[in-house]
Design a protein around this motif. Structure first.
Motif, mmCIF file in Angstrom:
data_model
loop_
_atom_site.group_PDB
_atom_site.id
_atom_site.type_symbol
_atom_site.label_atom_id
_atom_site.label_comp_id
_atom_site.label_asym_id
_atom_site.label_seq_id
_atom_site.Cartn_x
_atom_site.Cartn_y
_atom_site.Cartn_z
ATOM 1 N N PHE A 72 37.082 -8.321 -10.499
ATOM 2 C CA PHE A 72 38.428 -8.566 -9.831
ATOM 3 C C PHE A 72 38.813 -7.353 -8.789
ATOM 4 O O PHE A 72 39.360 -7.462 -7.834
ATOM 5 C CB PHE A 72 39.409 -9.308 -10.738
ATOM 6 C CG PHE A 72 39.135 -10.297 -11.170
ATOM 7 C CD1 PHE A 72 39.783 -11.359 -10.427
ATOM 8 C CD2 PHE A 72 38.571 -10.631 -12.749
ATOM 9 C CE1 PHE A 72 39.721 -12.814 -11.071
ATOM 10 C CE2 PHE A 72 38.281 -11.981 -13.089
ATOM 11 C CZ PHE A 72 38.966 -12.910 -12.429
ATOM 12 N N ASP A 73 38.598 -6.339 -9.708
ATOM 13 C CA ASP A 73 39.063 -4.973 -8.963
ATOM 14 C C ASP A 73 38.135 -4.665 -7.518
ATOM 15 O O ASP A 73 38.773 -4.204 -6.670
ATOM 16 C CB ASP A 73 38.797 -3.867 -9.852
ATOM 17 C CG ASP A 73 39.324 -2.626 -9.061
ATOM 18 O OD1 ASP A 73 40.613 -2.367 -8.997
ATOM 19 O OD2 ASP A 73 38.411 -1.567 -8.904
ATOM 20 N N GLN A 74 36.928 -5.096 -7.607
ATOM 21 C CA GLN A 74 36.306 -4.936 -6.417
ATOM 22 C C GLN A 74 36.608 -6.021 -5.291
ATOM 23 O O GLN A 74 36.554 -5.537 -4.169
ATOM 24 C CB GLN A 74 34.718 -4.895 -6.790
ATOM 25 C CG GLN A 74 33.943 -4.552 -5.647
ATOM 26 C CD GLN A 74 32.407 -4.067 -6.009
ATOM 27 O OE1 GLN A 74 31.615 -4.609 -5.433
ATOM 28 N NE2 GLN A 74 32.103 -3.406 -7.036
ATOM 29 N N VAL A 75 37.004 -7.098 -5.441
ATOM 30 C CA VAL A 75 37.404 -7.975 -4.590
ATOM 31 C C VAL A 75 38.606 -7.495 -4.212
ATOM 32 O O VAL A 75 39.131 -7.779 -2.727
ATOM 33 C CB VAL A 75 37.429 -9.473 -5.434
ATOM 34 C CG1 VAL A 75 38.227 -10.418 -4.231
ATOM 35 C CG2 VAL A 75 36.020 -9.854 -5.734
ATOM 36 N N SER A 76 39.526 -7.365 -4.967
ATOM 37 C CA SER A 76 40.880 -6.693 -4.343
ATOM 38 C C SER A 76 41.567 -5.723 -5.393
ATOM 39 O O SER A 76 41.844 -6.095 -6.570
ATOM 40 C CB SER A 76 42.075 -7.816 -4.238
ATOM 41 O OG SER A 76 43.290 -7.176 -3.920
ATOM 42 N N PRO A 77 41.836 -4.446 -4.994
ATOM 43 C CA PRO A 77 42.275 -3.419 -6.049
ATOM 44 C C PRO A 77 43.759 -3.661 -6.219
ATOM 45 O O PRO A 77 44.334 -3.127 -6.960
ATOM 46 C CB PRO A 77 42.164 -2.139 -4.981
ATOM 47 C CG PRO A 77 41.717 -2.341 -3.591
ATOM 48 C CD PRO A 77 41.447 -3.867 -3.615
ATOM 49 N N ARG A 78 44.270 -4.941 -5.646
ATOM 50 C CA ARG A 78 45.554 -5.107 -5.896
ATOM 51 C C ARG A 78 45.781 -6.081 -7.209
ATOM 52 O O ARG A 78 46.874 -6.504 -7.409
ATOM 53 C CB ARG A 78 46.314 -5.953 -4.579
ATOM 54 C CG ARG A 78 46.484 -4.938 -3.538
ATOM 55 C CD ARG A 78 47.462 -5.764 -2.422
ATOM 56 N NE ARG A 78 46.736 -6.797 -1.813
ATOM 57 C CZ ARG A 78 46.990 -7.876 -1.187
ATOM 58 N NH1 ARG A 78 48.392 -8.069 -0.936
ATOM 59 N NH2 ARG A 78 46.283 -8.782 -0.475
ATOM 60 N N THR A 79 44.579 -6.399 -7.821
ATOM 61 C CA THR A 79 44.768 -7.141 -9.188
ATOM 62 C C THR A 79 44.840 -6.196 -10.130
ATOM 63 O O THR A 79 44.659 -5.106 -10.189
ATOM 64 C CB THR A 79 43.340 -8.015 -9.252
ATOM 65 O OG1 THR A 79 42.169 -6.894 -9.263
ATOM 66 C CG2 THR A 79 43.114 -8.987 -8.040
ATOM 67 N N LYS A 80 45.752 -6.918 -11.052
ATOM 68 C CA LYS A 80 45.877 -6.177 -12.402
ATOM 69 C C LYS A 80 45.477 -7.035 -13.429
ATOM 70 O O LYS A 80 45.860 -7.947 -13.545
ATOM 71 C CB LYS A 80 47.630 -6.051 -12.541
ATOM 72 C CG LYS A 80 48.224 -5.299 -11.179
ATOM 73 C CD LYS A 80 47.715 -3.913 -11.064
ATOM 74 C CE LYS A 80 48.337 -3.247 -9.744
ATOM 75 N NZ LYS A 80 47.672 -1.978 -9.625
#
Length: 291
Positions: A72-80
């Motif tokens: 998830f972090d690699q797809v979007s660093p805005r994910t928590k």
């Protein structure tokens, strides 16, 4: 990569750089050269955000939460990401394992890749725990092998550890294993062992044996770790008696959960089971967007 994920991976004994490489390769496979999830781009506004739960669809043992978080972090660093369980824990159908919040497109883009890795690792951990339970109360430990999915070895071997098993060698480089073909090519067991010791004096050596005579020859040559291949429990007991405490003994070949206690009762130190990594079914886990 998010610092918390790096800490979690490092604490699990995983190299964050290697995990990042595996994740990138898996995402490349799913997203293709366009790097697009065409369905999510077409149906979901760019500014929409949601929360999703990762939920167990079956009972089992969990492994790979930080790896899934890295997707998830690699797809979007805005994910928590927030863990709701821990690797190595038994989980039950319906349990929420983790929660992830962020751009909805990113959540759905990362979903399958994250679940592929998490379900696979948890399946290995679940299978391994069954072996660990079967050997409980004995001195025998279950080991994995090199029969892993290409590209996923470090993840699958971590999952074995999470399930209560022990890793053997990571590859051809960190432990020398003298098998029948090596003996034949080198002109005999003792000759093969001596050549390995002369060439790589600091590398651990294991010798595959199929008879009591080979086991005795191996320890007399200096071997301290023997792989007892396709031996019956009766033959293993003979090897244990002949070798004594001069070497650690590992049994392999044709082992099943049903016979594991009988093999452990022979006094061997390890049972190695290729099926931990080559035949474990996944643990079914899903990602559910909250309404």
């Amino acid at each position: 990569m998010n610092a918390d994920i790096v800490v979690a991976l490092t604490g699990a004994g995983l190299d964050p750089v290697e995990v990042e490489r595996i994740v990138r390769t898996a995402l490349d496979e799913d997203l293709g050269p366009s790097r697009l999830d065409v369905t999510s781009v077409a149906t979901i506004p760019d500014d929409q955000a949601d929360t999703a739960d990762l939920v167990a669809r079956a009972d089992g043992v969990l492994a790979g939460l930080a790896v899934a978080a890295a997707v998830f972090d690699q797809v979007s660093p805005r994910t928590k990401w927030k863990d709701k369980a821990r690797d190595g824990e038994r989980v039950a159908r319906g349990d929420v394992l983790a929660t992830v919040t962020g751009p909805t497109r990113a959540l759905l883009t990362a979903e399958r890749t994250a679940l592929n890795l998490l379900c696979r690792m948890s399946g290995v951990a679940t299978h391994t725990r069954a072996w660990a339970d079967a050997l409980a109360g004995s001195k025998t430990t279950v080991l994995d092998t090199r029969k892993t999915t290409p590209g996923l070895r470090i993840l699958e071997k971590y999952a074995v550890r999470a399930g209560g098993g022990t890793n053997k060698r990571m590859g051809l480089y960190d432990v020398a294993m003298i098998k029948d073909n090596h003996k034949l090519a080198a002109g005999g067991l003792t000759a093969a062992y001596r050549r390995v010791r002369e060439s790589f004096p600091d590398v651990a050596v294991q010798v595959e044996v199929t008879t009591v005579a080979e086991a005795v020859e191996s320890v007399e040559a200096g071997a301290t770790f023997l792989l007892c291949d396709n031996m019956s429990p009766a033959l293993l007991r003979e090897v244990v008696a002949a070798v004594g405490d001069r070497a650690e003994l590992e049994a392999t070949g044709g082992l099943t959960l049903e016979v594991a206690p009988e093999y452990a009762a022979t006094g061997v130190d390890y049972l190695s089971v290729g099926a931990l990594t080559h035949s474990s079914p996944i643990l079914d886990i899903a990602l559910d967007l909250r309404p």
